[in-house]
Design a protein around this motif. Structure first.
Motif, short mmCIF file in Angstrom:
data_model
loop_
_atom_site.label_atom_id
_atom_site.label_comp_id
_atom_site.label_asym_id
_atom_site.label_seq_id
_atom_site.Cartn_x
_atom_site.Cartn_y
_atom_site.Cartn_z
N VAL A 1 0.84 -1.21 0.00
CA VAL A 1 0.00 0.00 0.00
C VAL A 1 0.87 1.25 0.00
O VAL A 1 0.66 2.18 -0.79
CB VAL A 1 -0.95 0.00 1.22
CG1 VAL A 1 -1.58 1.38 1.42
CG2 VAL A 1 -2.03 -1.04 1.04
N VAL A 2 1.87 1.28 0.89
CA VAL A 2 2.75 2.45 0.95
C VAL A 2 3.56 2.58 -0.34
O VAL A 2 3.75 3.69 -0.87
CB VAL A 2 3.69 2.35 2.17
CG1 VAL A 2 4.63 3.55 2.22
CG2 VAL A 2 2.88 2.29 3.46
N LEU A 3 4.03 1.46 -0.87
CA LEU A 3 4.82 1.48 -2.10
C LEU A 3 4.01 2.04 -3.26
O LEU A 3 4.47 2.92 -4.00
CB LEU A 3 5.32 0.07 -2.41
CG LEU A 3 6.18 -0.09 -3.65
CD1 LEU A 3 7.50 0.65 -3.50
CD2 LEU A 3 6.43 -1.57 -3.95
N PHE B 1 -5.94 8.57 1.95
CA PHE B 1 -5.80 7.23 1.36
C PHE B 1 -5.05 6.31 2.31
O PHE B 1 -5.50 5.19 2.60
CB PHE B 1 -5.07 7.34 0.02
CG PHE B 1 -4.57 6.02 -0.50
CD1 PHE B 1 -5.44 5.13 -1.11
CD2 PHE B 1 -3.23 5.66 -0.36
CE1 PHE B 1 -4.98 3.90 -1.59
CE2 PHE B 1 -2.77 4.44 -0.84
CZ PHE B 1 -3.65 3.56 -1.45
N PHE B 2 -3.90 6.76 2.78
CA PHE B 2 -3.08 5.91 3.65
C PHE B 2 -3.80 5.62 4.97
O PHE B 2 -3.76 4.48 5.46
CB PHE B 2 -1.73 6.58 3.92
CG PHE B 2 -0.84 6.67 2.72
CD1 PHE B 2 -0.22 5.54 2.22
CD2 PHE B 2 -0.63 7.89 2.09
CE1 PHE B 2 0.61 5.62 1.11
CE2 PHE B 2 0.20 7.97 0.98
CZ PHE B 2 0.82 6.83 0.49
N ASN B 3 -4.44 6.62 5.54
CA ASN B 3 -5.14 6.42 6.81
C ASN B 3 -6.26 5.39 6.69
O ASN B 3 -6.45 4.53 7.56
CB ASN B 3 -5.69 7.75 7.32
CG ASN B 3 -4.60 8.70 7.78
OD1 ASN B 3 -3.49 8.28 8.08
ND2 ASN B 3 -4.91 9.98 7.81
N GLN B 4 -7.02 5.48 5.59
CA GLN B 4 -8.12 4.55 5.40
C GLN B 4 -7.62 3.12 5.19
O GLN B 4 -8.14 2.17 5.78
CB GLN B 4 -8.97 4.97 4.20
CG GLN B 4 -10.20 4.08 3.98
CD GLN B 4 -11.09 4.59 2.86
OE1 GLN B 4 -10.76 5.57 2.20
NE2 GLN B 4 -12.22 3.95 2.65
N MET B 5 -6.59 2.97 4.36
CA MET B 5 -6.07 1.64 4.09
C MET B 5 -5.45 1.02 5.34
O MET B 5 -5.64 -0.17 5.62
CB MET B 5 -5.04 1.71 2.96
CG MET B 5 -5.60 2.11 1.61
SD MET B 5 -6.91 0.99 1.05
CE MET B 5 -6.03 -0.55 0.90
N PHE B 6 -4.72 1.82 6.12
CA PHE B 6 -4.09 1.28 7.32
C PHE B 6 -5.12 0.96 8.39
O PHE B 6 -4.93 0.04 9.19
CB PHE B 6 -3.03 2.25 7.85
CG PHE B 6 -1.66 1.95 7.33
CD1 PHE B 6 -0.71 1.33 8.12
CD2 PHE B 6 -1.32 2.27 6.03
CE1 PHE B 6 0.54 1.03 7.64
CE2 PHE B 6 -0.06 1.99 5.53
CZ PHE B 6 0.88 1.36 6.33
N THR B 7 -6.22 1.70 8.43
CA THR B 7 -7.29 1.37 9.37
C THR B 7 -7.87 0.00 9.07
O THR B 7 -8.15 -0.80 9.97
CB THR B 7 -8.39 2.44 9.32
OG1 THR B 7 -7.83 3.72 9.66
CG2 THR B 7 -9.50 2.11 10.30
N LEU B 8 -8.03 -0.31 7.78
CA LEU B 8 -8.57 -1.61 7.38
C LEU B 8 -7.60 -2.75 7.70
O LEU B 8 -8.01 -3.85 8.07
CB LEU B 8 -8.88 -1.61 5.87
CG LEU B 8 -9.99 -0.66 5.41
CD1 LEU B 8 -10.09 -0.66 3.90
CD2 LEU B 8 -11.32 -1.05 6.03
N LEU B 9 -6.30 -2.47 7.58
CA LEU B 9 -5.30 -3.53 7.78
C LEU B 9 -4.96 -3.74 9.25
O LEU B 9 -4.62 -4.86 9.65
CB LEU B 9 -4.02 -3.19 7.01
CG LEU B 9 -4.10 -3.25 5.48
CD1 LEU B 9 -2.84 -2.69 4.85
CD2 LEU B 9 -4.33 -4.68 5.01
N ILE B 10 -5.05 -2.68 10.04
CA ILE B 10 -4.54 -2.80 11.41
C ILE B 10 -5.47 -3.59 12.31
O ILE B 10 -5.02 -4.19 13.30
CB ILE B 10 -4.27 -1.40 12.00
CG1 ILE B 10 -3.32 -1.52 13.20
CG2 ILE B 10 -5.58 -0.72 12.42
CD1 ILE B 10 -2.83 -0.20 13.73
#
Length: 674
Positions: free
Chosen positions: A365-367, A390-399
């Motif tokens: 995701v970060v890449l 974008f990063f906040n939403q994706m990391f919320t789903l993964l964490i």
């Protein structure tokens, strides 16, 4: 004379790196003891001559030798001496010399502290490090030489160091970050050496593991220090912006975290061999990618170095060779990487695999979020921006699943685990975590679902960690006191505990500051009082001051709570005369539970000033959590298993530990993860 001496030492270091790459590997392949024994002396020589080169450049800065182009561009006679010393890494050429010096430090450290490793394996590891160092010295001598001279015409004074770097945070942040970046080269070297020699059992993972943990600890501290520096130095009160260069340092950390856990499984259970090798290659490759992004000029960032395209092409070529060559070797040896252990769907192995998959997904995701705007622009589709939402939403789903596995993993057994045996503990942990999260959230002035989620996850980790420790020391089969049982827990186990607790502490800080921070941009008059949260901020006035190489307007503020003076802050608006650059120095009052942050804006008519006020709850917990994680890494490295000198003892320790993993009661069979 300084330029010639510096160039000479770099050339000698290049020659030594070539010899280190060739002779020990040749000796290992032909079983030539003499050639293999050359590995350690060559590693020492590489370090010594690189250190001399670095010392020569530092001396040039201290004596204001502006005949060197790099010194003239990054220093000034009025610069304080301590900043002259740290200005060595203030630009591209000097910072890369620091990078190479740290690489040499890691190389000589492997030579010094790997006496229990077989001679062939050590020769291959040092040879791989020598191969990598060749490219670094060539890059420096061809495109980035810090000893290029301006003779016979040179300025009487320098352009000065970038004001952003004239700060204590930037004195310690780059070396710490580079120690982590470069440290993953050791894990990479062990993996490649194991592939070359065909020694792909669990022992190489045990040899590689402490070096990987050490690199991860340094990178953790480096990221935390960089976040702390941006928080107080840039004047915007933020601790993470998802800047492309921040992302470039974050990706190796994510891959390195996955690598640490994968090495633990490979070491203890002889599984995940392919996965572990790929992660070792990925962690170092991402470090090189970060170097390319920072030094190629493709990114515009406060953290990046302005560089010409030839430098970027050189690093890109190195990246292609490292990744391509490593994957080719991996493909050749893939048939030898079969795992011999077996495990069920619900087991500690699967919990760790789940977390590793999620960490790799986060890395991807970060890449993609970092590189996609660059690719989009280069192929002529215009400029786009991928930012924090974008990063906040994706990391919320993964964490969320990541934290679930993080809590459950240490409670499960290796190989197989009956779900019913953990049901009561997990249900209890969930209700305790949810209750504690609600209790914290209701203490604030508004309800936030994301805040509740973050706090529940944080307490889930903490409660599960407490349950895991209790499970190891409390057993019907144990008659000894609990305190005595606690003392028997290994440093490696305490490293795991501190690592998980540190992550939970960091998550608490991120959750609360992201959801409950307050910000005000106001115009203030002298004598005016502004209310922020439960505090009254009184503007006393402004005084002009003269620094060594800057002038400044210093604001004077008194902080009151319930009518009582609790602190006095003096933020500054500086102007660096040589660089013609303004800077903001924030005034911050820190307690364990919050920060009050004041930054000076611009002067307005009538003697008024624009200022920024921030209330940051629990922000210091972010950096405190990172520090706790690093302490945990230090505990893990201190485990006596990694200090065994003789290989026979080493193997016996590995066998006895593996044997103790099975056939014992659940409460007595726990093995630490970190």
């Amino acid at each position: 004379m300084i330029a010639e001496l510096g160039n000479l030492t770099l050339v000698i270091a290049l020659v030594l790196s070539i010899l280190l790459a060739v002779y020990p590997l040749w000796g290992a392949q032909t079983d030539n003891q003499v050639l293999m024994s050359m590995a350690r002396p060559l590693a020492f020589g590489l370090f010594i001559f690189t250190l001399i080169a670095y010392g020569v450049l530092t001396h040039a800065f201290v004596i204001d030798d502006f005949s060197l182009t790099y010194v003239a561009q990054n220093s000034n006679s009025k610069l304080p001496v301590y900043y002259k010393v740290t200005a060595v890494w203030g630009g591209h050429e000097g910072s890369f010399l620091l990078w190479v010096l740290i690489f040499a430090i890691w190389t000589v450290a492997v030579a010094l502290f790997s006496k229990g490793i077989p001679e062939k394996m050590l020769a291959r590891v040092l040879s791989v490090l020598g191969m990598v160092s060749i490219s670094f010295y060539l890059f420096m001598l061809i495109t980035s030489n810090p000893f290029d001279s301006m003779l016979p015409f040179y300025p009487v004074d320098g352009r000065d160091l970038n004001p952003l770097l004239q700060d204590f945070g930037m004195i310690i942040h780059p070396p710490m970050l580079y120690m982590g970046y470069v440290g993953f080269s050791v894990a990479f070297a062990f993996a490649i050496a194991a592939l070359i020699g065909g020694q792909l059992d669990s022992t190489w993972a045990r040899w590689s593991r402490p070096w990987t943990i050490a690199a991860w600890a340094f990178l953790t501290l480096g990221l935390a220090l960089g976040s702390w520096w941006a928080y107080y130095e840039l004047g915007w009160g933020g601790w993470w912006f998802w800047d492309p260069v921040e992302n470039a340092a974050f990706m190796p950390w994510l891959a390195g975290t996955a690598l640490m856990h994968s090495l633990a499984v490979t070491e203890k259970r002889k599984v995940f061999k392919s996965w572990t090798v790929l992660l070792a290659i990925a962690a170092f490759s991402l470090s090189l990618l970060g170097t390319f992004l920072v030094r190629s000029g493709v990114l515009v960032s406060v953290h990046s170095f302005a560089s010409d395209p030839s430098r970027g092409l050189f690093i890109l070529g190195l990246l292609v060779i490292v990744i391509g060559g490593s994957l080719l070797l991996y493909a050749v040896r893939a048939s030898q990487l079969k795992s011999v252990g077996r495990y069920d769907l619900f087991s500690r192995e699967m919990m760790l695999m789940g977390n590793n998959v999620l960490l790799c997904a986060a890395t991807v995701v970060v890449l993609l979020g970092t590189l996609f705007p660059l690719i989009h622009k280069e192929i002529g589709l215009g400029s786009i921006s991928i930012g924090a939402p974008f990063f906040n939403q994706m990391f919320t789903l993964l964490i969320v699943p990541f934290v679930f596995f993080l809590g459950v993993g240490p409670l499960t057994r290796w190989k197989r685990q009956k779900p019913k045996a953990l049901r009561n503990q997990l249900v209890m942990a969930f209700f305790i975590s949810l209750s504690a999260g609600l209790l914290v959230i209701f203490s604030y002035d508004h309800f936030s679902q994301l805040a509740l989620l973050g706090m529940t996850m944080s307490f889930w980790i903490l409660v599960a960690t407490v349950f895991e420790v209790r499970q190891r020391v409390v057993s019907p089969l144990k008659e000894e006191p609990i305190l005595q049982s606690l003392k028997k827990l290994t440093p490696s186990h305490w490293g795991m505990v501190l690592g998980h607790v540190g992550f939970a502490v960091c998550l608490i800080g991120i959750t609360l500051v992201s959801n409950y921070e307050k910000e005000m941009d106001v115009r203030v008059k002298i004598g005016q009082t502004i209310q922020m949260a439960d505090y009254d901020v009184k503007f006393i006035g402004v005084e002009a001051i003269q620094g060594p190489n800057y002038t400044a307007d210093r604001g004077i503020f008194d902080i009151y709570k319930n009518g009582k003076l609790i602190n006095h802050l003096e933020p500054e608006k500086r102007f660096y005369t040589v660089q013609q650059m303004p800077m903001t120095e924030a005034g911050i009052h820190t307690t364990l539970t919050r920060d009050l942050f004041i930054a000076m804006g611009e002067p307005l008519e009538g003697g008024d000033w624009a200022i920024q006020l921030y209330y940051k709850p629990f922000v210091v917990w972010i950096w405190g959590g990172a520090f706790i994680m690093s302490i945990g890494a230090a505990f893990s490295i201190a485990d006596k298993r990694y200090r065994i000198k003789k290989i026979a003892q080493f193997k016996r320790a590995a066998k006895s530990e593996d044997a103790s993993t099975f056939g014992t009661p659940q409460s007595a069979s726990r093995e630490s993860i970190l």
